[in-house]
Design a protein around this motif. Sequence first.
Motif, PDB file in Angstrom:
ATOM      1  N   GLU A   1     -13.340 -52.547  43.527  1.00 54.01           N
ATOM      2  CA  GLU A   1     -13.264 -53.047  42.163  1.00 54.01           C
ATOM      3  C   GLU A   1     -11.835 -53.004  41.629  1.00 54.01           C
ATOM      4  O   GLU A   1     -11.021 -52.192  42.059  1.00 54.01           O
ATOM      5  CB  GLU A   1     -14.184 -52.234  41.249  1.00 54.01           C
ATOM      6  N   GLN A   2     -11.570 -53.897  40.676  1.00 49.53           N
ATOM      7  CA  GLN A   2     -10.263 -53.966  40.033  1.00 49.53           C
ATOM      8  C   GLN A   2      -9.855 -52.591  39.528  1.00 49.53           C
ATOM      9  O   GLN A   2     -10.671 -51.842  38.993  1.00 49.53           O
ATOM     10  CB  GLN A   2     -10.319 -54.944  38.862  1.00 49.53           C
ATOM     11  N   ASN A   3      -8.571 -52.268  39.717  1.00 49.98           N
ATOM     12  CA  ASN A   3      -8.043 -50.986  39.275  1.00 49.98           C
ATOM     13  C   ASN A   3      -6.611 -51.216  38.780  1.00 49.98           C
ATOM     14  O   ASN A   3      -5.666 -51.226  39.572  1.00 49.98           O
ATOM     15  CB  ASN A   3      -8.068 -49.969  40.411  1.00 49.98           C
ATOM     16  N   GLU A   4      -6.479 -51.412  37.493  1.00 50.13           N
ATOM     17  CA  GLU A   4      -5.169 -51.713  36.914  1.00 50.13           C
ATOM     18  C   GLU A   4      -4.184 -50.567  37.085  1.00 50.13           C
ATOM     19  O   GLU A   4      -2.969 -50.793  37.149  1.00 50.13           O
ATOM     20  CB  GLU A   4      -5.332 -52.091  35.446  1.00 50.13           C
ATOM     21  N   ASP A   5      -4.679 -49.329  37.181  1.00 50.37           N
ATOM     22  CA  ASP A   5      -3.798 -48.176  37.338  1.00 50.37           C
ATOM     23  C   ASP A   5      -3.055 -48.193  38.674  1.00 50.37           C
ATOM     24  O   ASP A   5      -1.948 -47.661  38.775  1.00 50.37           O
ATOM     25  CB  ASP A   5      -4.587 -46.866  37.220  1.00 50.37           C
ATOM     26  N   VAL A   6      -3.657 -48.787  39.698  1.00 46.81           N
ATOM     27  CA  VAL A   6      -3.042 -48.829  41.018  1.00 46.81           C
ATOM     28  C   VAL A   6      -1.930 -49.884  41.065  1.00 46.81           C
ATOM     29  O   VAL A   6      -0.945 -49.733  41.780  1.00 46.81           O
ATOM     30  CB  VAL A   6      -4.106 -49.106  42.107  1.00 46.81           C
ATOM     31  N   GLY A   7      -2.114 -50.953  40.308  1.00 46.91           N
ATOM     32  CA  GLY A   7      -1.117 -52.017  40.293  1.00 46.91           C
ATOM     33  C   GLY A   7      -1.320 -53.011  41.417  1.00 46.91           C
ATOM     34  O   GLY A   7      -2.391 -53.085  42.017  1.00 46.91           O
ATOM     35  N   SER A   8      -0.298 -53.766  41.724  1.00 48.17           N
ATOM     36  CA  SER A   8      -0.274 -54.838  42.730  1.00 48.17           C
ATOM     37  C   SER A   8      -1.527 -55.710  42.632  1.00 48.17           C
ATOM     38  O   SER A   8      -1.978 -56.009  41.544  1.00 48.17           O
ATOM     39  CB  SER A   8      -0.059 -54.272  44.127  1.00 48.17           C
ATOM     40  N   ILE A   9      -2.092 -56.108  43.757  1.00 46.04           N
ATOM     41  CA  ILE A   9      -3.241 -57.015  43.710  1.00 46.04           C
ATOM     42  C   ILE A   9      -4.480 -56.353  43.115  1.00 46.04           C
ATOM     43  O   ILE A   9      -5.377 -57.034  42.646  1.00 46.04           O
ATOM     44  CB  ILE A   9      -3.573 -57.633  45.086  1.00 46.04           C
ATOM     45  N   TYR A  10      -4.502 -55.034  43.091  1.00 47.72           N
ATOM     46  CA  TYR A  10      -5.649 -54.318  42.521  1.00 47.72           C
ATOM     47  C   TYR A  10      -5.731 -54.491  41.006  1.00 47.72           C
ATOM     48  O   TYR A  10      -6.801 -54.405  40.426  1.00 47.72           O
ATOM     49  CB  TYR A  10      -5.594 -52.837  42.890  1.00 47.72           C
ATOM     50  N   ALA A  11      -4.594 -54.732  40.368  1.00 46.92           N
ATOM     51  CA  ALA A  11      -4.572 -54.950  38.928  1.00 46.92           C
ATOM     52  C   ALA A  11      -5.055 -56.350  38.567  1.00 46.92           C
ATOM     53  O   ALA A  11      -5.472 -56.599  37.442  1.00 46.92           O
ATOM     54  CB  ALA A  11      -3.162 -54.733  38.390  1.00 46.92           C
ATOM     55  N   GLU A  12      -5.010 -57.267  39.534  1.00 54.11           N
ATOM     56  CA  GLU A  12      -5.356 -58.665  39.287  1.00 54.11           C
ATOM     57  C   GLU A  12      -6.854 -58.945  39.377  1.00 54.11           C
ATOM     58  O   GLU A  12      -7.311 -59.982  38.931  1.00 54.11           O
ATOM     59  CB  GLU A  12      -4.614 -59.558  40.280  1.00 54.11           C
ATOM     60  N   GLY A  13      -7.607 -58.059  40.002  1.00 57.99           N
ATOM     61  CA  GLY A  13      -9.045 -58.271  40.140  1.00 57.99           C
ATOM     62  C   GLY A  13      -9.602 -57.501  41.316  1.00 57.99           C
ATOM     63  O   GLY A  13      -8.903 -56.701  41.950  1.00 57.99           O
TER      64      GLY A  13
END
Length: 145
Positions: free
Chosen positions: A106-118
């Motif tokens: 699942e999306q995780n904005e705290d991690v950044g990179s593509i994880y913040a995008e969705g």
Amino acid sequence: MSDPREAFLAGEQPDDVALFLADSYVSDARLEQFGDRVDDGVLIVVDGERGRNAFRAATGTGAMEFAKSAMNLEGSIDDDLTDGQCPEASSDDGHAVQFVFAFAEEQNEDVGSIYAEGDVIHAYAQCTCGTAYSDRWNATDTAAR
């Protein structure tokens, strides 16, 4: 979405895993009762625990151990999870996907990179040459890949 594969690839089933088993690797007609017949194999989407057990039964390897070994080499895995491009191949001769193991995060904005995008699809493949490799992409980009 009613199609388990489409829902998985859209990142809507983060508790599930997907397995692709090529006919050239595992030839067992019983697998079709658990998944979908696709060109050259069967694609199965099931809950995580059952999927990891099925992966071990089919490959003799633990799913997460395989993923850990494959993540060291980036390659290209098709977004439908049924094919890929081995990073060791200079041509397609002698290189074909034997199996793929994939899960969604699942999306995780705290991690950044593509994880913040969705939501992110993580996919790990084994080539007939013995090379294990990985790929990952945003679920929202699946149709564009």
